[in-house]
Motif scaffolding. Structure first.
Motif, PDB file in Angstrom:
ATOM      1  N   GLY A   1       0.803  -1.211   0.000  1.00 43.11           N
ATOM      2  CA  GLY A   1       0.000   0.000   0.000  1.00 43.11           C
ATOM      3  C   GLY A   1       0.834   1.258   0.000  1.00 43.11           C
ATOM      4  N   ASP A  60       0.374   5.552   1.021  1.00 44.88           N
ATOM      5  CA  ASP A  60      -0.430   6.602   1.644  1.00 44.88           C
ATOM      6  C   ASP A  60       0.110   7.968   1.254  1.00 44.88           C
ATOM      7  OD1 ASP A  60      -2.366   5.308   3.699  1.00 44.88           O
ATOM      8  OD2 ASP A  60      -0.474   4.268   4.045  1.00 44.88           O
ATOM      9  N   LEU A  79      -0.285  11.975   2.272  1.00 47.76           N
ATOM     10  CA  LEU A  79      -0.782  13.007   3.179  1.00 47.76           C
ATOM     11  C   LEU A  79      -0.492  14.350   2.527  1.00 47.76           C
ATOM     12  CD1 LEU A  79       0.475  11.591   6.609  1.00 47.76           C
ATOM     13  CD2 LEU A  79      -1.644  11.082   5.376  1.00 47.76           C
ATOM     14  N   ARG A 112      -2.976  -1.101  -2.127  1.00 52.27           N
ATOM     15  CA  ARG A 112      -4.009  -0.233  -1.589  1.00 52.27           C
ATOM     16  C   ARG A 112      -3.511   1.211  -1.667  1.00 52.27           C
ATOM     17  NH1 ARG A 112      -2.843   0.168   4.027  1.00 52.27           N
ATOM     18  NH2 ARG A 112      -1.633   1.855   3.129  1.00 52.27           N
ATOM     19  N   ARG A 135      -4.316   5.125  -0.506  1.00 46.33           N
ATOM     20  CA  ARG A 135      -5.085   6.022   0.352  1.00 46.33           C
ATOM     21  C   ARG A 135      -4.491   7.427   0.239  1.00 46.33           C
ATOM     22  NH1 ARG A 135      -5.508   3.205   6.247  1.00 46.33           N
ATOM     23  NH2 ARG A 135      -3.362   4.007   6.295  1.00 46.33           N
ATOM     24  N   CYS A 178       2.971   6.086   9.992  1.00 48.15           N
ATOM     25  CA  CYS A 178       1.891   5.146   9.652  1.00 48.15           C
ATOM     26  C   CYS A 178       0.701   5.323  10.585  1.00 48.15           C
ATOM     27  CB  CYS A 178       2.397   3.716   9.698  1.00 48.15           C
ATOM     28  SG  CYS A 178       3.551   3.283   8.375  1.00 48.15           S
ATOM     29  N   ALA A 231      -1.112   8.409   9.473  1.00 48.69           N
ATOM     30  CA  ALA A 231      -1.879   8.156   8.250  1.00 48.69           C
ATOM     31  C   ALA A 231      -3.153   7.380   8.563  1.00 48.69           C
ATOM     32  CB  ALA A 231      -1.016   7.389   7.246  1.00 48.69           C
ATOM     33  N   ASP A 232      -3.059   6.396   9.446  1.00 49.43           N
ATOM     34  CA  ASP A 232      -4.243   5.624   9.823  1.00 49.43           C
ATOM     35  C   ASP A 232      -5.295   6.509  10.480  1.00 49.43           C
ATOM     36  OD1 ASP A 232      -3.162   3.288   8.848  1.00 49.43           O
ATOM     37  OD2 ASP A 232      -2.428   2.602  10.802  1.00 49.43           O
ATOM     38  N   TRP A 267      -6.888   8.900   7.915  1.00 49.55           N
ATOM     39  CA  TRP A 267      -7.777   8.183   6.995  1.00 49.55           C
ATOM     40  C   TRP A 267      -9.095   7.825   7.677  1.00 49.55           C
ATOM     41  CZ3 TRP A 267      -8.235   7.481   1.992  1.00 49.55           C
ATOM     42  CH2 TRP A 267      -9.066   6.463   1.524  1.00 49.55           C
TER      43      TRP A 267
END
Length: 318
Positions: A135, A137, A139, A164, A166, A233, A236-237, A240
């Motif tokens: 994945g 991510d 930001l 994935r 995001r 991480c 980011a979680d 999201w």
């Protein structure tokens, strides 16, 4: 003008290779380096941008940079496979582009510590995303014209690899028409961004093992520290989970599947499935599968089905 096996004419290939020699080029400088008129050079650059092989510089609004071969070339081959008109292959053309792709991929581990510019960051991210497995991510605290965050090539490569994707954008980013257009495209790929009132930093995190991070002064560095990556991480979680869907970019019910059928056919072919088995897996006719394979052989200048599968893997298409 004769075309290469992936559909570039010799002039476009020359300019693309020249772009790869420097971080960015302004059109007058590039024209002088090649020995062309500025108008002629600008026209070829515009065509390269349309093909996803060149992009506006994030550091200089009057300059252009090369998109890294490891993500630009697979996307170009995929587009050629979907076109109605067949490209006219030329011997060894695809081998030259495979070599470009492999040299770019070899540079993935080079980036450590500080990077000099937005363009260096974009090139680094492009090389890294070609190896993403799980994945990625994004930001995004604000809109900046010409940066990697609105790159279809980067997103397309991540999705092609089954990763994935995001993206969390600050709400101010949505005020840009370019950003909204990109958000709608992401939704069509079944990867719509989410919006947060504020995003505290700009970062791209890949597989949780490496990140490219921007500080308040827009200084850029590559992060590999496990402790710092763990914090990024976790951020980011949280962003999201708290982010809101962007109402204007809801994925249409009739949107296409994430990956074109022709690419899926090539992947299954490389796995050793027969035409009949592929047709059953995809719910289409054997004739459709054979047509897709034939188009791939032309686009990849391949003399056999096996060679088409091998070249598709070599150029990063599957």
């Amino acid at each position: 003008m004769a075309q290469t096996g992936i559909g570039l004419d010799g002039r476009a290939e020359l300019v693309y290779r020249k772009l790869l020699l420097r971080t960015r080029w302004r059109t007058p400088d590039l024209a002088r380096a090649i020995g062309w008129q500025e108008g002629e050079t600008a026209a070829v650059l515009a065509a390269l941008e349309d093909d996803g092989l060149a992009s506006r510089s994030g550091d200089d609004g009057q300059a252009v940079r090369a998109v890294e071969p490891c993500i630009a070339l697979p996307a170009l081959v995929a587009r050629r496979m979907r076109e109605d008109g067949e490209p006219q292959p030329r011997p060894l053309a695809v081998e030259r582009f495979i070599a470009l792709h492999e040299r770019a991929a070899e540079r993935i581990g080079e980036a450590v510590g500080a990077l000099d510019s937005w363009d260096d960051a974009a090139s680094t991210i492009e090389r890294m995303v070609a190896k993403v497995e799980r994945g990625i991510d994004f930001l995004v605290p604000g809109y900046v014209e010409g940066t990697f965050e609105l790159s279809r090539s980067i997103m397309d490569m991540a999705l092609r690899r089954g990763a994935r994707v995001r993206a969390v954008w600050a709400s101010s980013v949505l005020q840009s028409p370019d950003a909204m257009m990109h958000a709608k495209w992401l939704a069509e790929q079944d990867a719509p961004p989410r919006s947060a009132g504020a995003v505290p930093l700009r970062a791209v995190i890949m597989d949780g093992v490496v990140a490219v991070l921007f500080n308040e002064a827009d200084r850029v560095r590559v992060v590999r520290s496990p402790a710092e990556l763990e914090r990024l991480c976790a951020l980011a979680d949280r962003l999201w989970e708290r982010g809101a869907a962007v109402r204007q970019v809801v994925r249409p019910a009739c949107a296409a599947t994430r990956r074109p059928r022709s690419e899926i056919v090539l992947r299954l072919l490389a796995e050793g499935l027969t035409d009949d088995a592929i047709a059953r897996r995809l719910g289409c006719s054997v004739r459709t599968v054979r047509n897709d394979v034939a188009s791939a052989m032309v686009a990849l200048d391949a003399r056999s089905r096996f060679q088409a599968g091998v070249r598709a893997m070599q150029v990063g298409l599957i």
